[in-house]
Motif scaffolding. Structure first.
Motif, PDB file in Angstrom:
ATOM      1  N   THR A  15       0.823  -1.205   0.000  1.00  0.00           N
ATOM      2  CA  THR A  15       0.000   0.000   0.000  1.00  0.00           C
ATOM      3  C   THR A  15       0.861   1.261   0.000  1.00  0.00           C
ATOM      4  O   THR A  15       0.411   2.309  -0.478  1.00  0.00           O
ATOM      5  CB  THR A  15      -0.963   0.014   1.194  1.00  0.00           C
ATOM      6  OG1 THR A  15      -0.228  -0.122   2.419  1.00  0.00           O
ATOM      7  CG2 THR A  15      -1.975  -1.123   1.091  1.00  0.00           C
ATOM      8  N   GLU A  16       2.085   1.179   0.508  1.00  0.00           N
ATOM      9  CA  GLU A  16       2.979   2.340   0.456  1.00  0.00           C
ATOM     10  C   GLU A  16       3.452   2.583  -0.971  1.00  0.00           C
ATOM     11  O   GLU A  16       3.542   3.726  -1.423  1.00  0.00           O
ATOM     12  CB  GLU A  16       4.167   2.124   1.388  1.00  0.00           C
ATOM     13  CG  GLU A  16       5.138   3.286   1.461  1.00  0.00           C
ATOM     14  CD  GLU A  16       4.545   4.568   2.043  1.00  0.00           C
ATOM     15  OE1 GLU A  16       5.192   5.624   1.914  1.00  0.00           O
ATOM     16  OE2 GLU A  16       3.429   4.518   2.622  1.00  0.00           O
TER      17      GLU A  16
ATOM     18  N   GLU B 176       1.711   1.804  -3.610  1.00  0.00           N
ATOM     19  CA  GLU B 176       0.518   2.331  -4.285  1.00  0.00           C
ATOM     20  C   GLU B 176       0.354   3.820  -4.000  1.00  0.00           C
ATOM     21  O   GLU B 176       0.033   4.607  -4.892  1.00  0.00           O
ATOM     22  CB  GLU B 176      -0.709   1.565  -3.812  1.00  0.00           C
ATOM     23  CG  GLU B 176      -2.012   2.005  -4.463  1.00  0.00           C
ATOM     24  CD  GLU B 176      -3.212   1.256  -3.916  1.00  0.00           C
ATOM     25  OE1 GLU B 176      -4.306   1.421  -4.488  1.00  0.00           O
ATOM     26  OE2 GLU B 176      -3.069   0.526  -2.921  1.00  0.00           O
TER      27      GLU B 176
ATOM     28  N   THR C 207      -0.092  -1.410  -8.409  1.00  0.00           N
ATOM     29  CA  THR C 207      -0.150  -2.670  -7.670  1.00  0.00           C
ATOM     30  C   THR C 207      -1.452  -3.423  -7.963  1.00  0.00           C
ATOM     31  O   THR C 207      -1.838  -4.314  -7.211  1.00  0.00           O
ATOM     32  CB  THR C 207      -0.039  -2.418  -6.154  1.00  0.00           C
ATOM     33  OG1 THR C 207      -1.135  -1.582  -5.738  1.00  0.00           O
ATOM     34  CG2 THR C 207       1.280  -1.747  -5.794  1.00  0.00           C
TER      35      THR C 207
ATOM     36  N   TRP D  13       0.663  -7.884  -7.175  1.00  0.00           N
ATOM     37  CA  TRP D  13       0.577  -6.842  -6.164  1.00  0.00           C
ATOM     38  C   TRP D  13       1.922  -6.148  -6.018  1.00  0.00           C
ATOM     39  O   TRP D  13       2.497  -5.685  -6.991  1.00  0.00           O
ATOM     40  CB  TRP D  13       0.059  -7.431  -4.849  1.00  0.00           C
ATOM     41  CG  TRP D  13      -0.383  -6.411  -3.848  1.00  0.00           C
ATOM     42  CD1 TRP D  13      -1.151  -5.313  -4.066  1.00  0.00           C
ATOM     43  CD2 TRP D  13      -0.077  -6.414  -2.451  1.00  0.00           C
ATOM     44  NE1 TRP D  13      -1.347  -4.630  -2.892  1.00  0.00           N
ATOM     45  CE2 TRP D  13      -0.703  -5.277  -1.889  1.00  0.00           C
ATOM     46  CE3 TRP D  13       0.659  -7.261  -1.628  1.00  0.00           C
ATOM     47  CZ2 TRP D  13      -0.613  -4.969  -0.534  1.00  0.00           C
ATOM     48  CZ3 TRP D  13       0.740  -6.959  -0.284  1.00  0.00           C
ATOM     49  CH2 TRP D  13       0.115  -5.827   0.262  1.00  0.00           C
ATOM     50  N   SER D  14       2.460  -6.057  -4.798  1.00  0.00           N
ATOM     51  CA  SER D  14       3.709  -5.316  -4.590  1.00  0.00           C
ATOM     52  C   SER D  14       4.894  -5.950  -5.304  1.00  0.00           C
ATOM     53  O   SER D  14       5.873  -5.268  -5.622  1.00  0.00           O
ATOM     54  CB  SER D  14       4.014  -5.206  -3.095  1.00  0.00           C
ATOM     55  OG  SER D  14       4.215  -6.488  -2.523  1.00  0.00           O
TER      56      SER D  14
ATOM     57  N   ASN E  87      -2.915  -3.657  10.711  1.00  0.00           N
ATOM     58  CA  ASN E  87      -3.141  -2.663   9.673  1.00  0.00           C
ATOM     59  C   ASN E  87      -3.382  -1.295  10.321  1.00  0.00           C
ATOM     60  O   ASN E  87      -3.369  -1.156  11.539  1.00  0.00           O
ATOM     61  CB  ASN E  87      -4.341  -3.067   8.813  1.00  0.00           C
ATOM     62  CG  ASN E  87      -4.082  -4.338   8.041  1.00  0.00           C
ATOM     63  OD1 ASN E  87      -2.950  -4.627   7.675  1.00  0.00           O
ATOM     64  ND2 ASN E  87      -5.128  -5.118   7.788  1.00  0.00           N
TER      65      ASN E  87
ATOM     66  N   TYR F 195     -10.649  -3.330   5.295  1.00  0.00           N
ATOM     67  CA  TYR F 195     -10.311  -3.813   3.954  1.00  0.00           C
ATOM     68  C   TYR F 195     -11.431  -4.689   3.430  1.00  0.00           C
ATOM     69  O   TYR F 195     -12.001  -5.501   4.165  1.00  0.00           O
ATOM     70  CB  TYR F 195      -9.012  -4.618   4.002  1.00  0.00           C
ATOM     71  CG  TYR F 195      -8.580  -5.160   2.661  1.00  0.00           C
ATOM     72  CD1 TYR F 195      -8.332  -4.296   1.595  1.00  0.00           C
ATOM     73  CD2 TYR F 195      -8.427  -6.524   2.452  1.00  0.00           C
ATOM     74  CE1 TYR F 195      -7.934  -4.782   0.360  1.00  0.00           C
ATOM     75  CE2 TYR F 195      -8.021  -7.017   1.219  1.00  0.00           C
ATOM     76  CZ  TYR F 195      -7.773  -6.149   0.177  1.00  0.00           C
ATOM     77  OH  TYR F 195      -7.385  -6.648  -1.046  1.00  0.00           O
TER      78      TYR F 195
ATOM     79  N   ARG G 277     -11.031  -5.054  -3.155  1.00  0.00           N
ATOM     80  CA  ARG G 277      -9.662  -4.582  -2.915  1.00  0.00           C
ATOM     81  C   ARG G 277      -9.640  -3.087  -2.609  1.00  0.00           C
ATOM     82  O   ARG G 277      -8.842  -2.327  -3.147  1.00  0.00           O
ATOM     83  CB  ARG G 277      -8.748  -4.903  -4.105  1.00  0.00           C
ATOM     84  CG  ARG G 277      -8.606  -6.396  -4.379  1.00  0.00           C
ATOM     85  CD  ARG G 277      -7.604  -6.675  -5.471  1.00  0.00           C
ATOM     86  NE  ARG G 277      -7.485  -8.107  -5.723  1.00  0.00           N
ATOM     87  CZ  ARG G 277      -6.660  -8.659  -6.605  1.00  0.00           C
ATOM     88  NH1 ARG G 277      -5.866  -7.877  -7.322  1.00  0.00           N
ATOM     89  NH2 ARG G 277      -6.618  -9.952  -6.765  1.00  0.00           N
TER      90      ARG G 277
ATOM     91  N   TRP H 158     -10.327   0.067   0.621  1.00  0.00           N
ATOM     92  CA  TRP H 158     -10.260   0.357   2.046  1.00  0.00           C
ATOM     93  C   TRP H 158     -11.254   1.476   2.371  1.00  0.00           C
ATOM     94  O   TRP H 158     -11.446   2.389   1.589  1.00  0.00           O
ATOM     95  CB  TRP H 158      -8.855   0.825   2.437  1.00  0.00           C
ATOM     96  CG  TRP H 158      -7.792  -0.205   2.253  1.00  0.00           C
ATOM     97  CD1 TRP H 158      -7.127  -0.511   1.103  1.00  0.00           C
ATOM     98  CD2 TRP H 158      -7.274  -1.069   3.258  1.00  0.00           C
ATOM     99  NE1 TRP H 158      -6.220  -1.509   1.330  1.00  0.00           N
ATOM    100  CE2 TRP H 158      -6.287  -1.865   2.644  1.00  0.00           C
ATOM    101  CE3 TRP H 158      -7.526  -1.236   4.622  1.00  0.00           C
ATOM    102  CZ2 TRP H 158      -5.566  -2.824   3.349  1.00  0.00           C
ATOM    103  CZ3 TRP H 158      -6.806  -2.185   5.325  1.00  0.00           C
ATOM    104  CH2 TRP H 158      -5.848  -2.971   4.690  1.00  0.00           C
TER     105      TRP H 158
ATOM    106  N   CYS I 155      -0.729  -3.352   6.337  1.00  0.00           N
ATOM    107  CA  CYS I 155      -1.315  -2.566   5.261  1.00  0.00           C
ATOM    108  C   CYS I 155      -1.780  -1.181   5.717  1.00  0.00           C
ATOM    109  O   CYS I 155      -2.365  -1.016   6.784  1.00  0.00           O
ATOM    110  CB  CYS I 155      -2.503  -3.310   4.670  1.00  0.00           C
ATOM    111  SG  CYS I 155      -2.040  -4.823   3.794  1.00  0.00           S
ATOM    112  N   ARG I 156      -1.482  -0.197   4.863  1.00  0.00           N
ATOM    113  CA  ARG I 156      -1.875   1.205   5.021  1.00  0.00           C
ATOM    114  C   ARG I 156      -1.101   1.928   6.123  1.00  0.00           C
ATOM    115  O   ARG I 156      -1.389   3.089   6.411  1.00  0.00           O
ATOM    116  CB  ARG I 156      -3.379   1.337   5.264  1.00  0.00           C
ATOM    117  CG  ARG I 156      -4.250   0.706   4.179  1.00  0.00           C
ATOM    118  CD  ARG I 156      -4.404   1.577   2.983  1.00  0.00           C
ATOM    119  NE  ARG I 156      -5.379   2.639   3.208  1.00  0.00           N
ATOM    120  CZ  ARG I 156      -5.847   3.431   2.248  1.00  0.00           C
ATOM    121  NH1 ARG I 156      -5.411   3.285   0.997  1.00  0.00           N
ATOM    122  NH2 ARG I 156      -6.717   4.380   2.510  1.00  0.00           N
TER     123      ARG I 156
END
Length: 324
Positions: free
Chosen positions: A29-30, A32, A38, A43-44, A263, A268, A273, A275, A303-304
């Motif tokens: 998420t960072e 993104e 992503t 994804w990452s 998180n 989520y 997908r 938030w 996440c986040r």
């Protein structure tokens, strides 16, 4: 494959004895948030191929924020996932190796600039992450021993060959998968004495008392208590509110250091997908002192969470004295 070079296991063990140890936060998420795509099933891990400099920058920012341990961008990276995305086996192996190399290089650059010499842990995600259907949050899958080995062995071998100093077995929704991975680590390393330090963190239901697949968390804690190769056990990628009940359940069955990596507190939605902010949500930094008093020694974010959260966590925990 037999991997025999000795691992500096004492560094993490010694740090845990002094605790708490600050882990980094989110990678996917960072990335993104910094404009990296992503949206792919990788994804990452897609950034390892397309934007490795962005991965390096995230590692560097967590180190500057005060993280004592950074984890490789390999949670979603696996040989089958890369090959399904069209990479040859050779390129897939190179991408996995890059996840370790980027973290190790960031650590060395930070140390050369006068920062502390952080530990680098290899991130090992569950088979459910490879399925890319949200099943790491349910545990709704099962493999036999040969299937676990076929999926997890290449990533474990590559991370250890590249020189990571610990392994973070993360977001495990199933106890049997965590048990299979631990057995593989010992076999690959050439025995328990040669294995790197490992911590396992589970995905749990909102009550914090059961794994995602319904297994009582206390059963996982009892297994960890008897496993000499595990240096810590806990939870990650959960809501902050689930952490304290989970730590209590684990502390009732094991005296091992505990892990708390929730998180950001936002909700989520795996299907979409996306938030959404929760009303009255609490940031991990608000609750972390209570987690330390409950036995947490490895504390970070999932996440986040961001480097700013890591810096706030460092500040929040500076005056907290864990019970002896």
């Amino acid at each position: 494959m037999h991997i025999s070079p000795p691992r500096p296991a004492s560094r993490l063990t010694a740090a845990l004895e002094q605790g708490p140890v600050i882990l980094d936060g989110a990678m996917g998420t960072e990335l993104e948030a910094r404009g990296v795509d992503t949206s792919h099933e990788l994804w990452s891990a897609l950034a390892l191929i397309e934007q490795p400099q962005a991965v390096s920058a995230v590692h560097a920012d967590y180190l500057r924020a005060g993280a004592q341990v950074i984890t490789t961008d390999s949670y979603q990276a696996s040989l089958p996932a890369f090959m399904r995305a069209g990479l040859s086996e050779a390129r897939a192996r190179a991408a996995l190796a890059a996840s370790a190399r980027l973290a190790l290089e960031a650590r060395e650059a930070h140390a050369a600039a006068g920062g502390g010499r952080a530990l680098v842990a290899g991130s090992v995600g569950p088979y459910g992450a490879y399925l890319a259907d949200g099943s790491e949050y349910t545990g709704d899958y099962r493999l036999d021993p040969a299937g676990w080995a076929a999926f997890h062995t290449p990533r474990l071998e590559i991370l250890l060959e590249e020189g990571v100093e610990a392994l973070a077995v993360e977001t495990m929704p199933r106890l049997d998968e965590a048990q299979a991975i631990m057995a593989l680590i010992i076999r690959i390393a050439g025995g328990p004495d040669a294995a790197p330090p490992v911590w396992v963190s589970f995905q749990v239901r909102p009550d914090g008392l059961r794994l995602a697949d319904g297994t009582p968390l206390g059963r996982a804690g009892a297994w960890a208590d008897e496993h000499e190769g595990l240096v810590a056990i806990g939870v990650n990628c959960v809501t902050p509110g689930a952490v304290l009940p989970a730590l209590g359940a684990l502390a009732s069955v094991t005296s091992k250091p505990l892990v708390a990596c929730p998180n950001s507190g936002e909700a989520y939605h795996p299907g979409a997908r996306t938030w959404t902010a929760s009303r009255g949500r609490q940031r991990p930094t608000d609750l972390a002192p209570r987690w330390i008093r409950a036995g947490a020694r490895l504390v970070g974010g999932c996440c986040r969470t961001t480097p700013a959260d890591t810096a706030a966590l460092v500040e929040a925990l500076a005056l907290v004295q864990p019970p002896r």
